[in-house]
Design a protein around this motif. Structure first.
Motif, PDB file in Angstrom:
ATOM      1  N   PHE A 385       0.117   1.843  -9.927  1.00 54.27           N
ATOM      2  CA  PHE A 385       1.529   1.598  -9.648  1.00 54.27           C
ATOM      3  C   PHE A 385       1.724   1.276  -8.168  1.00 54.27           C
ATOM      4  O   PHE A 385       2.431   0.323  -7.807  1.00 54.27           O
ATOM      5  CB  PHE A 385       2.358   2.835  -9.998  1.00 54.27           C
ATOM      6  CG  PHE A 385       3.138   2.712 -11.274  1.00 54.27           C
ATOM      7  CD1 PHE A 385       4.056   1.697 -11.455  1.00 54.27           C
ATOM      8  CD2 PHE A 385       2.980   3.647 -12.285  1.00 54.27           C
ATOM      9  CE1 PHE A 385       4.792   1.599 -12.624  1.00 54.27           C
ATOM     10  CE2 PHE A 385       3.702   3.555 -13.459  1.00 54.27           C
ATOM     11  CZ  PHE A 385       4.614   2.533 -13.635  1.00 54.27           C
ATOM     12  N   GLY A 386       1.113   2.105  -7.303  1.00 53.13           N
ATOM     13  CA  GLY A 386       1.258   1.893  -5.880  1.00 53.13           C
ATOM     14  C   GLY A 386       0.698   0.551  -5.440  1.00 53.13           C
ATOM     15  O   GLY A 386       1.320  -0.167  -4.645  1.00 53.13           O
ATOM     16  N   TRP A 387      -0.471   0.180  -5.982  1.00 52.15           N
ATOM     17  CA  TRP A 387      -1.058  -1.122  -5.644  1.00 52.15           C
ATOM     18  C   TRP A 387      -0.127  -2.260  -6.072  1.00 52.15           C
ATOM     19  O   TRP A 387       0.133  -3.195  -5.309  1.00 52.15           O
ATOM     20  CB  TRP A 387      -2.412  -1.276  -6.349  1.00 52.15           C
ATOM     21  CG  TRP A 387      -2.889  -2.700  -6.293  1.00 52.15           C
ATOM     22  CD1 TRP A 387      -3.545  -3.305  -5.254  1.00 52.15           C
ATOM     23  CD2 TRP A 387      -2.717  -3.706  -7.299  1.00 52.15           C
ATOM     24  NE1 TRP A 387      -3.784  -4.627  -5.554  1.00 52.15           N
ATOM     25  CE2 TRP A 387      -3.287  -4.898  -6.799  1.00 52.15           C
ATOM     26  CE3 TRP A 387      -2.140  -3.700  -8.572  1.00 52.15           C
ATOM     27  CZ2 TRP A 387      -3.290  -6.084  -7.538  1.00 52.15           C
ATOM     28  CZ3 TRP A 387      -2.140  -4.875  -9.309  1.00 52.15           C
ATOM     29  CH2 TRP A 387      -2.709  -6.051  -8.794  1.00 52.15           C
ATOM     30  N   CYS A 388       0.371  -2.182  -7.313  1.00 53.30           N
ATOM     31  CA  CYS A 388       1.234  -3.243  -7.849  1.00 53.30           C
ATOM     32  C   CYS A 388       2.503  -3.382  -7.012  1.00 53.30           C
ATOM     33  O   CYS A 388       2.932  -4.499  -6.690  1.00 53.30           O
ATOM     34  CB  CYS A 388       1.571  -2.932  -9.304  1.00 53.30           C
ATOM     35  SG  CYS A 388       2.612  -4.171 -10.101  1.00 53.30           S
ATOM     36  N   SER A 389       3.110  -2.264  -6.663  1.00 53.51           N
ATOM     37  CA  SER A 389       4.346  -2.297  -5.881  1.00 53.51           C
ATOM     38  C   SER A 389       4.130  -2.969  -4.534  1.00 53.51           C
ATOM     39  O   SER A 389       4.937  -3.794  -4.091  1.00 53.51           O
ATOM     40  CB  SER A 389       4.864  -0.870  -5.685  1.00 53.51           C
ATOM     41  OG  SER A 389       5.993  -0.859  -4.841  1.00 53.51           O
ATOM     42  N   VAL A 390       3.018  -2.633  -3.872  1.00 51.19           N
ATOM     43  CA  VAL A 390       2.738  -3.203  -2.554  1.00 51.19           C
ATOM     44  C   VAL A 390       2.508  -4.708  -2.652  1.00 51.19           C
ATOM     45  O   VAL A 390       3.115  -5.508  -1.923  1.00 51.19           O
ATOM     46  CB  VAL A 390       1.514  -2.511  -1.921  1.00 51.19           C
ATOM     47  CG1 VAL A 390       1.024  -3.296  -0.710  1.00 51.19           C
ATOM     48  CG2 VAL A 390       1.871  -1.088  -1.523  1.00 51.19           C
ATOM     49  N   GLN A 391       1.617  -5.133  -3.554  1.00 54.17           N
ATOM     50  CA  GLN A 391       1.257  -6.549  -3.629  1.00 54.17           C
ATOM     51  C   GLN A 391       2.397  -7.406  -4.198  1.00 54.17           C
ATOM     52  O   GLN A 391       2.561  -8.550  -3.779  1.00 54.17           O
ATOM     53  CB  GLN A 391      -0.010  -6.712  -4.491  1.00 54.17           C
ATOM     54  CG  GLN A 391      -1.218  -5.981  -3.937  1.00 54.17           C
ATOM     55  CD  GLN A 391      -1.603  -6.465  -2.541  1.00 54.17           C
ATOM     56  OE1 GLN A 391      -1.452  -7.638  -2.203  1.00 54.17           O
ATOM     57  NE2 GLN A 391      -2.099  -5.539  -1.709  1.00 54.17           N
TER      58      GLN A 391
END
Length: 505
Positions: A385-391
């Motif tokens: 989730f954190g990766w997706c939100s950032v990118q």
């Protein structure tokens, strides 16, 4: 004994906008349903004859067309009688129900009038043509013209003295008589219209006027408006809205309302903090005032956010869940603090921040969905989730001054003479591109672990929701991000698992 308010009055501007919207909405709904029924029955070979023998002696008087078309004036008076949306809603919904019931009768029991052909010349020709056009064709039993007029008379009578009641009663009776005197309806149609008005108003209006129903309508309207605003900003919120309403169809609509309100409330708070929703003053001050208002229970003028928040907290019913709402709001404000301070976080600090954000938000969604699992049961999914939100939002976040690039990477980019706060410069640098590629590979490993974790959880309540999130992030990794950043396409081909390896349950 309380004094009866004035029968007529001019509503406040904000209320007139709402009641006017209801009036326009009903007009469009009526045209679609009533016109649609007329069009469909045009393919019928014939219809029933409901005329009574004595009706052949009823005279044809074109001048009564003026009374017939006055029904529109009678209905429009509702804007001056029902001066708030709460007062107007029962009236508008009853008219909508009558329209639907009438259309069903038109389709199931088509009627043919037995009146002889009518020819009107002279001064009343134009008025009669208007009346005849309003009636369309084949929509006879029941007479909605009579039903609407009688409904208006019944509704207005509840707010009137004896004189006004008499006037409205005579007006409705005159409209009913006009349908016979201009040979638009037969007596059976008129009686059916009267019964339809009496039955629907007596049965439905008390139910629609209940406070819990009106509050539910208000929440649904606010959610629909907020989802529309979110979608205007980015289409993905439209898909989220469809998913929220879609999942509501498979369970209690009332229970699923908590999920809709919760999403709209928290997204609205996030938009305020990100600057996507303008507020007076500093967004942090707005959110702090909102938190104080919701925690204290004191009603202040913080608008839609406070309305949604109060309703959400009242319907969560669990002290732990309510505490998570406040914890999430306080955690979300840290992003605004970072923007104001122009702060860069280390890689570990960023991951920890996003991990906590999605733990709180996913746990709330699972609670609302009645799930037995919690976000901590799927730690790899939280990291994904954190990766997706950032990118996904990297360009927009950098533009807002929200630096979701690790401080270590930013320093390497600066050493190349590039500005890590500019999206194009970041991706144009060797260090910035290497970071994106490395994060892309990390996300693949996280998604693989997430699939294993979710499979191990089996069929516990809430796991399907986690699989939904997993598949959404998987789609972003596999399609949407490589389409945005073509240099990742080769990475996607190399790192992709065989088809179906992590397709979900």
């Amino acid at each position: 004994m309380s004094e009866r308010p004035a029968l007529f009055g001019w509503p406040r501007r904000e209320e007139l906008i709402l009641t006017g919207a209801m009036t326009a909405g009903f007009a469009l709904f009526f045209l679609a349903v009533y016109g649609g029924a007329s069009w469909v029955t045009g393919f019928y070979p014939g219809g029933l004859h409901v005329d009574l023998p004595f009706e052949r002696h009823i005279p044809f008087i074109p001048a009564w067309a003026a009374v017939y078309v006055s029904m529109d004036v009678l209905l429009l008076l509702s804007l001056l009688v029902f001066r708030t949306w709460r007062d107007m809603l029962p009236f508008a919904l009853v008219l909508c129900v009558q329209t639907v019931l009438g259309a069903l009768f038109f389709l199931v029991l088509p009627v043919e009038v037995a009146w002889p052909p009518r020819l009107v010349q002279g001064g009343w020709a134009d008025v009669f043509l208007l009346a005849d056009t309003m009636n369309l064709e084949r929509n006879y039993l029941p007479s909605l013209h009579v039903a609407f007029a009688c409904t208006a008379a019944l509704a207005y009578a509840e707010r009137s003295g004896w004189f006004a009641q008499t006037v409205f009663g005579l007006w409705a009776a005159g409209i009913a008589a006009s349908t016979l005197l201009i040979h638009e309806h037969h007596l059976v149609d008129v009686l059916a219209g009267v019964l339809l008005a009496w039955g629907t108003w007596r049965l439905l209006s008390p139910w629609v006027r209940r406070e819990d129903f009106l509050d539910a309508v208000r929440m649904e309207a606010l959610c629909a408006r907020e989802l529309f605003r979110f979608t205007r900003r980015h289409p993905r919120y439209g898909l989220i809205g469809l998913a929220l309403y879609g999942t509501s169809l498979g369970r209690s609509w009332r229970a699923a309302r908590v999920a809709r309100v919760g999403f709209c409330f928290l997204q609205l708070v996030d938009d305020v903090l990100d600057g996507d929703r303008r507020v007076e003053g500093e967004p942090l001050d707005f959110v702090d005032a909102l938190v104080e208002e919701l925690e204290s229970g004191q009603v202040r003028d913080t608008g839609t956010a406070a309305t949604l928040g109060r309703w959400l907290l009242a319907h969560l019913g669990d002290a732990e869940a309510r505490g998570q709402v406040f914890a999430l709001m306080r955690h979300m404000r840290k992003d605004r603090e970072r923007v104001l301070a122009q702060r860069w976080l280390t890689d570990e600090a960023l991951r920890s921040h996003h991990r906590e954000t999605f733990r709180l938000s996913v746990d709330l969604m699972l609670y609302v969905a009645g799930g037995r699992v919690r976000a901590t049961n799927a730690p790899a999914l939280l990291e994904a989730f954190g990766w997706c939100s950032v990118q996904r939002d990297l360009r927009e976040d950098l533009g807002l001054g929200l630096y979701n690039v690790p401080a270590e990477v930013a320093e390497q980019v600066r050493s190349e003479g590039a500005d890590p706060a500019r999206y194009e410069a970041l991706l144009g640098s060797a260090a910035g591109r290497a970071w994106v590629v490395a994060e892309y590979g990390r996300a693949r490993a996280l998604l693989d672990r997430s699939a294993e974790e979710l499979t191990a959880l089996g069929a516990h309540t809430g796991v399907r929701l986690l699989w939904l999130f997993h598949r959404s992030i998987e789609g972003f990794w596999r399609k949407r991000l490589p389409r945005r950043l073509p240099f990742l396409r080769g990475e996607a081909q190399v790192r992709s698992l065989p088809s179906g390896a992590s397709s979900g349950r």
